[in-house]
Design an enzyme around this catalytic site. Structure first.
Site, PDB file in Angstrom:
ATOM      1  N   HIS A 121      14.764  -4.738  -9.997  1.00 38.95           N
ATOM      2  CA  HIS A 121      13.996  -4.412  -8.803  1.00 38.95           C
ATOM      3  C   HIS A 121      14.710  -4.926  -7.433  1.00 38.95           C
ATOM      4  O   HIS A 121      15.782  -5.359  -7.491  1.00 38.95           O
ATOM      5  CB  HIS A 121      12.709  -5.340  -8.718  1.00 38.95           C
ATOM      6  N   ASP A 124      12.849  -2.725  -0.005  1.00 34.38           N
ATOM      7  CA  ASP A 124      13.426  -1.564   1.036  1.00 34.38           C
ATOM      8  C   ASP A 124      12.260  -1.823   2.139  1.00 34.38           C
ATOM      9  O   ASP A 124      11.084  -1.617   2.121  1.00 34.38           O
ATOM     10  CB  ASP A 124      13.039  -0.251   0.451  1.00 34.38           C
ATOM     11  N   HIS A 126      10.677  -0.929   5.931  1.00 30.08           N
ATOM     12  CA  HIS A 126      10.854  -0.102   6.681  1.00 30.08           C
ATOM     13  C   HIS A 126      11.069  -0.393   7.900  1.00 30.08           C
ATOM     14  O   HIS A 126      11.495   0.341   8.976  1.00 30.08           O
ATOM     15  CB  HIS A 126       9.480   0.792   6.581  1.00 30.08           C
ATOM     16  N   HIS A 161       8.742  -1.991   0.264  1.00 30.29           N
ATOM     17  CA  HIS A 161       8.298  -1.481  -1.302  1.00 30.29           C
ATOM     18  C   HIS A 161       9.696  -1.549  -2.193  1.00 30.29           C
ATOM     19  O   HIS A 161      10.725  -1.672  -1.366  1.00 30.29           O
ATOM     20  CB  HIS A 161       8.002  -0.040  -1.250  1.00 30.29           C
ATOM     21  N   CYS A 162       9.420  -1.471  -3.231  1.00 27.13           N
ATOM     22  CA  CYS A 162      10.548  -1.503  -4.342  1.00 27.13           C
ATOM     23  C   CYS A 162      11.085  -0.116  -4.223  1.00 27.13           C
ATOM     24  O   CYS A 162      10.490   0.973  -4.372  1.00 27.13           O
ATOM     25  CB  CYS A 162      10.168  -2.068  -5.705  1.00 27.13           C
ATOM     26  N   HIS A 172       7.766   2.376  -9.625  1.00 26.45           N
ATOM     27  CA  HIS A 172       7.419   1.066  -9.293  1.00 26.45           C
ATOM     28  C   HIS A 172       6.671   1.057  -7.827  1.00 26.45           C
ATOM     29  O   HIS A 172       5.617  -0.043  -7.954  1.00 26.45           O
ATOM     30  CB  HIS A 172       8.860   0.343  -8.685  1.00 26.45           C
ATOM     31  N   MET A 177       4.189  -2.011  -6.342  1.00 28.20           N
ATOM     32  CA  MET A 177       5.374  -2.598  -5.550  1.00 28.20           C
ATOM     33  C   MET A 177       5.365  -2.282  -4.187  1.00 28.20           C
ATOM     34  O   MET A 177       6.310  -1.409  -3.852  1.00 28.20           O
ATOM     35  CB  MET A 177       6.592  -2.679  -6.212  1.00 28.20           C
ATOM     36  N   HIS A 282     -12.083   3.913   7.553  1.00 28.02           N
ATOM     37  CA  HIS A 282     -13.264   4.096   8.213  1.00 28.02           C
ATOM     38  C   HIS A 282     -14.124   2.979   8.122  1.00 28.02           C
ATOM     39  O   HIS A 282     -14.374   2.755   6.896  1.00 28.02           O
ATOM     40  CB  HIS A 282     -14.194   5.401   7.953  1.00 28.02           C
ATOM     41  N   GLU A 306     -13.332   6.722  15.178  1.00 25.26           N
ATOM     42  CA  GLU A 306     -14.304   6.977  14.157  1.00 25.26           C
ATOM     43  C   GLU A 306     -13.318   6.504  12.833  1.00 25.26           C
ATOM     44  O   GLU A 306     -13.915   5.874  11.897  1.00 25.26           O
ATOM     45  CB  GLU A 306     -15.191   7.956  14.304  1.00 25.26           C
ATOM     46  N   THR A 307     -12.278   7.285  12.838  1.00 27.97           N
ATOM     47  CA  THR A 307     -11.616   7.246  11.493  1.00 27.97           C
ATOM     48  C   THR A 307     -10.037   7.294  11.756  1.00 27.97           C
ATOM     49  O   THR A 307      -9.908   8.052  12.783  1.00 27.97           O
ATOM     50  CB  THR A 307     -11.906   8.552  10.604  1.00 27.97           C
ATOM     51  N   HIS A 333     -12.004   7.501   4.028  1.00 26.52           N
ATOM     52  CA  HIS A 333     -13.223   8.420   4.179  1.00 26.52           C
ATOM     53  C   HIS A 333     -12.802   9.803   3.559  1.00 26.52           C
ATOM     54  O   HIS A 333     -13.320  10.793   3.834  1.00 26.52           O
ATOM     55  CB  HIS A 333     -13.470   8.652   5.677  1.00 26.52           C
TER      56      HIS A 333
HETATM   57 CU    CU Z   1      10.596  -2.566  -8.661  1.00 29.65          CU
END
Ligand code: CU
Length: 370
Positions: A121, A124, A126, A161-162, A172, A177, A282, A306-307, A333
């Site tokens: 594993h 990453d 962002h 995330h992985c 994954h 993950m 929502h 609203e959303t 929603h």
């Molecule tokens: Cu992983």
């Protein structure tokens, strides 16, 4: 030949350019000695929807914030029917815990892949710059750990995330993950006029789409191991139709006894992530007073939504002050996903009802006959 004049002009141009660039991106890199001299803070992560204690406005200069996360591969139940799922998790929860730092801080993560796991594993971020968001520097086998440091240069809510490699990446991620880091401006959140915004509580809701294989009779299949579930799961994944769309790892994880609590007059920041697929939060009977749909605090928040739309692979943030008591459903929603597939959470809000905002003028009764 490179003259002294050209060098000076170059320096002048660089200064002008630096003024136009974000402060931190243009700052000269800190040396290891400078980073080593910074104060350090160790944070103990907590399972979502809760978030570890943190300052909204930084009361000191940048620091190195230390986090530790074990990766846990485990079988979990994801709905009321007892459907078993081969989950892969950061820190044992789906989503992984939310981390909070301030712009200019350093995130120092110790990632642990215990011997009891079966797969490599990594992570990453962002929010991080370079090296596949840290993915290239953190790939670890069972029985290994790694320490990654990155500088938090951009504010906002960002998914992590992985991302091991190839076909393993989506598998994954849809096995659980992913998580979020929130990087706050040092002087806190602001509205479109630059006025301070603050929250009394923060909740982190991670949305997952799961793809559980079924047998010939239409029943969900169970497997002894992650490896055994892989081929069937990929087949369902390729159809792009999830069997479950849930908040916090299971249908009902944030409803009933697990509902999030608030009260009238309290301002709540709701961070919502989806690492793989678009969604549209929502709050039924409420609104987003201020919404950073893309989750990036350098942009002014949208108002009175609203959303809102969370792009797959991102995390957004919505600020709302509750004005009425009651049970509020917070949903994706796409209502089929909310009701049939599981993407529903509840807020239970205490306080005084406001007749001015809403009142049942006449109770339900028979239609009068003239
Ligand atoms: Cu992983």
């Amino acid at each position: 030949m490179f003259t002294r004049r050209q060098a000076l002009l170059g320096a002048a141009a660089a200064t002008v350019l630096a003024g136009a660039l974000p402060r931190l991106a243009s700052a000269a890199p800190a040396t290891e000695a400078e980073i080593a001299a910074l104060p350090r803070q160790k944070v103990t992560l907590v399972a979502p929807p809760f978030v570890h204690e943190h300052e909204q406005i930084a009361t000191s200069g940048p620091k190195v914030v230390e986090f530790t996360m074990p990766i846990v591969e485990k079988k979990v139940v994801i709905d009321d029917e007892g459907t078993e799922f081969q989950a892969m998790t950061f820190n044992g929860s789906m989503p992984g815990p939310m981390m909070v730092v301030h712009e200019g801080d350093y995130v120092e993560l110790t990632l642990i892949n215990p011997e009891t796991n079966t797969m490599p594993h990594n992570i990453d971020f962002h929010a991080a710059t370079g090296g596949l968001g840290g993915g290239a520097l953190t790939l670890i086998n069972p029985g290994e750990q790694v320490k990654l440091r990155f500088k938090a240069t951009r504010t906002g809510t960002f998914v992590y995330h992985c991302a091991p490699e190839g076909a393993m990446i989506p598998w994954h991620v849809v096995s659980g993950m992913s998580g979020t880091i929130m990087i706050l401006p040092r002087d806190g959140l602001k509205n479109e006029k630059g006025e301070a915004l603050r929250y009394d509580k923060v909740f982190y809701i991670g949305e997952n789409d799961f793809y559980v294989p079924k047998d010939e009779d239409g029943n969900y299949k169970t497997y002894e191991s992650h490896g055994e579930s892989y081929a069937d799961t990929v087949e369902v994944m390729r159809g792009l139709v999830p069997t479950h769309v849930v908040f916090n790892g299971a249908k009902g994880a944030l409803t009933g006894d697990h509902a999030m609590k608030s009260k009238v007059g309290e301002t709540v920041l709701i961070v919502h992530s989806q690492a793989n697929r678009d969604t549209r939060p929502h709050l039924i009977g409420g609104h987003g007073d201020y919404v950073w749909e893309e989750g990036k605090f350098a942009n002014p928040p949208a108002k009175d939504l609203e959303t809102w739309f969370i792009r797959g692979g991102s995390a957004g943030a919505a600020l709302y002050t509750f004005l009425q008591p009651g049970v509020y459903a917070y949903v994706n929603h796409n209502l089929i996903e909310a009701v049939e597939l599981g993407a529903t959470a509840h807020f239970v809000v205490d306080g005084e009802w406001n007749d001015d905002l809403m009142k049942q003028v006449e109770a339900p009764g028979p239609i009068p006959v003239n």
